[in-house]
Design an enzyme around this catalytic site. Structure first.
Site: not given
Length: 385
Positions: A120, A129, A154, A341, A364, A367
């Site tokens: 894509f 975005s 990509i 640890g 995608e 946030s």
């Protein structure tokens, strides 16, 4: 799918993940590669086409069925899901959402079988975005289109057979308008792939830059044909909405694994002559992670149901992706804390998942983009002044 058949699919995938993939997680992380034997098993199980309709050779899962499968895939390294994630997700859905019948018949069966891997190609150095700043161009030259530009980060580009390239076809159109999607075989002259990106985590999931230098494609390479010209952003938005439900489910699957790792460690790790599971502050960390997991799972199942019903294909997917990607980050952080640890050491599952989980809050749609989508959907015109 018949409920009994779906149960069989989920059971087979669950067994495959736990018996075949989990033992190889460290090898995948260290070698940055999924073993060929696992790739072939994924193809044989139909994992390259579980969202593709049965008429094109896929499993034809609904979104509600898909998320249950992705819960299982999320239990292990996300690099495995990434192998076929673009075929089932954002790249394959370009064809499902916008392609002509001929384009679907030519490509979807090959995606479903795993013969072809699709990528894509939307993100650029200065356009992620917000695709309104996209600079890749496509101009008509006779009956052909000539594409110039570059794409960044990509997924599956190093192994892609075809790339869904988003390019500006109308330079005078404002913002997100004037963008079209082109189906470009990876061996087209002028198309080249950069070196694999060296990422923080998710080793075994390959990304790279894509360069397009006078790439010439025929008129029928436009997704949707003539009717698809300048409609690329609408196609991308639909693909990303589905993808957000998918990623949310993946985060839930990973949270499930992290909870199990935390519980097992707390039950066996001794401190002061007794398991750390007896310490209430450790119990609090476990309780918060279990609650986060339950909340994420319920949200994804409800979001998938509404998505299939067509009652919410915008705010719900964004809310699910936003909550679950942030949620798995919290669960991963607590898992490292419970391990102390040991949780900071390479070779321990929660350390690897901690690195892997960080990406989900970015790709995608970050946030922050999800917050904008959710708020604008709730506030309407008032959000835009």
């Amino acid at each position: 799918m018949d409920p009994a058949d779906l149960a069989d699919v989920l059971s087979s995938v669950r067994e495959f993940i736990r018996s075949e993939v989990v033992p190889l997680e460290e090898q995948i992380d260290e070698q940055n590669e999924i073993p060929a034997s696992l790739v072939e098993q994924c193809k044989a199980m139909g994992l390259y086409g579980f969202t593709i309709p049965e008429e094109y050779g896929g499993l034809g899962l609904t979104t509600a069925e898909e998320v249950q499968l992705v819960f299982e895939l999320g239990y292990t390294t996300p690099a495995l899901r990434s192998l076929f994630g673009t075929n089932n997700g954002i790249a394959g859905h370009v064809l499902l959402e916008g392609a002509t019948d001929d384009q679907k018949k030519a490509w979807l069966p090959r995606l479903a079988s795993g013969e072809v891997t699709a990528s894509f190609g939307l993100t650029e150095a200065d356009a992620g975005s917000d695709p309104s700043t996209l600079t890749t161009t496509a101009r008509r030259d006779g009956s052909d289109w000539v594409i110039n530009g570059s794409k960044r980060y990509i997924t599956n580009a190093p192994v892609a057979d075809v790339i869904m390239v988003f390019a500006r076809t109308n330079p005078d159109a404002p913002g997100n308008r004037g963008i079209s999607t082109f189906l470009v075989p990876a061996d087209t002259p002028g198309l080249s792939i950069g070196p694999k990106d060296h990422k923080m985590g998710q080793f075994g999931a390959w990304t790279a830059d894509v360069y397009l230098d006078d790439v010439r494609v025929p008129a029928d390479a436009v997704i949707g044909g003539e009717d698809g010209i300048d409609k690329g952003f609408l196609t991308a938005a639909k693909c990303l909405a589905h993808g957000r439900v998918h990623i949310a489910a993946l985060c839930v699957g990973m949270a499930n694994r992290l909870v199990e790792e935390s519980v097992a460690f707390a039950q066996t790790r001794q401190a002061g002559g007794k398991p750390i599971a007896t310490f209430q502050l450790v119990q609090g960390l476990i309780a918060d992670s279990v609650t986060d997991y339950y909340a994420g799972r319920a949200l994804v199942l409800e979001t998938a149901r509404a998505f299939d019903a067509g009652t919410d294909k915008v705010a719900g997917p964004s809310a699910a992706k936003y909550f679950c990607s942030e949620m798995v980050g919290r669960v991963a952080d607590r898992a490292v804390q419970v391990h102390g640890g040991a949780g900071y050491m390479r070779g321990v599952a929660v350390e690897r998942f901690y690195r892997d989980a960080r990406l989900f809050r970015i790709y995608e749609g970050t946030s922050q983009i999800q917050q904008v989508i959710i708020a604008r959907h709730a506030l309407g015109k008032a959000a835009r002044g």
